[in-house]
Design an enzyme around this catalytic site. Structure first.
Site, PDB file in Angstrom:
ATOM      1  N   ARG A  42       0.961  -0.891  -0.072  1.00  0.00           N
ATOM      2  CA  ARG A  42      -0.153  -0.064  -0.106  1.00  0.00           C
ATOM      3  C   ARG A  42       0.875   1.208  -0.029  1.00  0.00           C
ATOM      4  O   ARG A  42       0.467   2.285  -0.574  1.00  0.00           O
ATOM      5  CB  ARG A  42      -0.818  -0.013   1.201  1.00  0.00           C
ATOM      6  CG  ARG A  42      -2.096  -1.013   1.119  1.00  0.00           C
ATOM      7  CD  ARG A  42      -2.989  -1.007   2.346  1.00  0.00           C
ATOM      8  NE  ARG A  42      -4.042  -1.636   2.312  1.00  0.00           N
ATOM      9  CZ  ARG A  42      -5.281  -1.381   2.214  1.00  0.00           C
ATOM     10  NH1 ARG A  42      -5.396  -0.042   1.960  1.00  0.00           N
ATOM     11  NH2 ARG A  42      -6.317  -2.036   2.049  1.00  0.00           N
TER      12      ARG A  42
ATOM     13  N   TYR B 228     -18.958   0.024  14.844  1.00  0.00           N
ATOM     14  CA  TYR B 228     -18.540   1.213  14.041  1.00  0.00           C
ATOM     15  C   TYR B 228     -19.298   2.409  14.589  1.00  0.00           C
ATOM     16  O   TYR B 228     -18.253   3.429  14.749  1.00  0.00           O
ATOM     17  CB  TYR B 228     -18.789   1.214  12.312  1.00  0.00           C
ATOM     18  CG  TYR B 228     -18.350   2.189  11.607  1.00  0.00           C
ATOM     19  CD1 TYR B 228     -16.893   2.389  11.145  1.00  0.00           C
ATOM     20  CD2 TYR B 228     -19.367   3.178  11.431  1.00  0.00           C
ATOM     21  CE1 TYR B 228     -16.543   3.426  10.529  1.00  0.00           C
ATOM     22  CE2 TYR B 228     -19.064   4.030  10.460  1.00  0.00           C
ATOM     23  CZ  TYR B 228     -17.724   4.261   9.924  1.00  0.00           C
ATOM     24  OH  TYR B 228     -17.292   5.444   9.402  1.00  0.00           O
TER      25      TYR B 228
ATOM     26  N   LYS C  31     -16.710   5.481  16.330  1.00  0.00           N
ATOM     27  CA  LYS C  31     -16.958   6.953  15.643  1.00  0.00           C
ATOM     28  C   LYS C  31     -17.489   7.891  16.758  1.00  0.00           C
ATOM     29  O   LYS C  31     -16.861   9.045  16.800  1.00  0.00           O
ATOM     30  CB  LYS C  31     -17.792   7.110  14.417  1.00  0.00           C
ATOM     31  CG  LYS C  31     -17.070   6.278  13.303  1.00  0.00           C
ATOM     32  CD  LYS C  31     -16.055   7.159  12.530  1.00  0.00           C
ATOM     33  CE  LYS C  31     -14.735   6.324  12.968  1.00  0.00           C
ATOM     34  NZ  LYS C  31     -13.414   7.028  12.789  1.00  0.00           N
TER      35      LYS C  31
END
Length: 256
Positions: free
Chosen positions: A37, A152, A156
Site C-alpha cells: 500500500r 463502528y 466513531k
C-alpha cells in the site's frame, strides 16, 4: 506551509485530503498499513514527503507508527483518518481486542498520546455516531452479540469524545471532530448517497491552518459547518472514562 501527518492515507478520503493539501503546498506525510500500500501511495502522490508504514491494528503497531512520525520531526497537524467500516465481522487482534475498536478508537488514542503534540488535531467521526451509545461498560464486546454497524458507530462516537477530551486537556491545541458524509469510498460502499467532492474539504480546512475561522477547538463539523454531535460526546465524565480505559488497555498515559 504546514507539516501534516494523515493516518490511513494510502487510499480513499485520506488520499483525497493529502492530494488537496499537497496542491496547496503543504508538506504531507502519508501512512499505509503495509509495504504494498505504501508503494501504491507513493505512486499516487509522489510529492508526499514520506510514507510511514505500519498496521494500527495492534498496540505495538500503533506505537511503531507514532515513533516513525516523531523521527520525522514535529508536525503542525495530525489528521486521524484511519478506520475500518461498518460491515466488519467480529475479529480479535493479536492483543485480543475487537479490531474495529483497536483501529478506530484505540489507535487514535495511541497516536494522540505518543506523537509530539501538534498545533492541530482532527478526528474523523461519522454521522452514524449520532444514534450510538458509548457503551464503555462493554467497549470490548464481551457481553453483547456482535453487530458491525453498532461497533463502528460506537467507535466513531469515541473519536468525537477523544477530540473533545483533548480540547479540554490541551488548551494550546485546536482539536476538532467531523463527519465527511456517507460517501462511496471502499468503506462506504458504492450505494453511499453523499457528495464525494465535499467529503475531504472540512478536514483539509481544519488542518491547513490558513483560515482564522479554523482556529477553534472542541467543535464538530459537517461540510465546513458546525453541528452539534451526539450529546454523549460532550459528556466530560464519559470522555475521561474513555481516556482512562484506553490508557489502561494500551499501557500508555495521555500527557496532561
Amino acid at each position: 506551509m504546514s507539516r501534516i501527518f494523515i493516518s490511513g492515507s494510502s487510499t480513499g478520503l485520506g488520499m483525497m485530503a493529502a492530494d488537496l493539501l499537497a496542491a496547496q503546498d503543504h508538506e504531507i506525510v502519508l501512512h499505509a498499513r503495509n509495504a504494498a500500500r505504501a508503494e501504491a501511495a507513493r505512486k499516487e502522490l509522489p510529492q508526499a514527503k514520506a510514507v510511514v508504514v505500519g498496521d494500527l491494528e495492534t498496540i505495538e503497531g500503533a506505537k511503531n507508527v507514532a515513533a516513525q512520525v516523531n523521527a520525522l520531526g514535529r508536525f503542525d497537524a495530525v489528521m486521524h483518518n484511519a478506520a475500518v467500516g461498518y460491515r466488519e465481522g467480529h475479529r480479535l487482534t493479536a492483543d485480543g481486542l475487537p479490531h474495529v475498536f483497536a483501529i478506530n478508537t484505540l489507535s487514535a488514542y495511541i497516536l494522540t498520546a505518543l506523537i509530539r503534540r501538534p498545533k492541530r488535531l482532527v478526528y474523523l467521526s461519522s454521522g452514524m455516531h449520532r444514534h450510538a451509545h458509548a457503551n464503555l461498560d462493554d467497549i470490548l464486546w464481551k457481553q453483547r452479540h456482535w453487530n458491525g454497524s453498532t461497533a463502528y458507530a460506537e467507535s466513531k462516537l469515541h473519536d468525537a469524545m477523544l477530540a473533545f477530551a483533548i480540547a479540554r486537556r490541551w488548551p494550546g491545541v485546536f482539536s476538532n471532530a467531523l463527519e465527511p458524509g456517507w460517501v462511496p469510498t471502499r468503506m462506504g460502499g458504492p450505494g453511499a448517497p453523499d457528495d464525494m467532492s465535499q467529503a475531504h474539504l472540512t478536514q483539509t480546512w481544519l488542518v491547513a491552518g490558513e483560515d482564522p475561522k479554523a482556529d477553534v477547538t472542541g467543535h464538530y463539523f459537517y461540510h465546513l459547518q458546525r453541528m452539534e454531535p451526539n450529546a454523549e460526546a460532550r459528556d466530560e465524565a464519559l470522555q475521561d472514562r474513555l481516556v482512562a480505559i484506553c490508557a489502561e488497555i494500551s499501557g500508555i498515559a495521555l500527557e496532561a
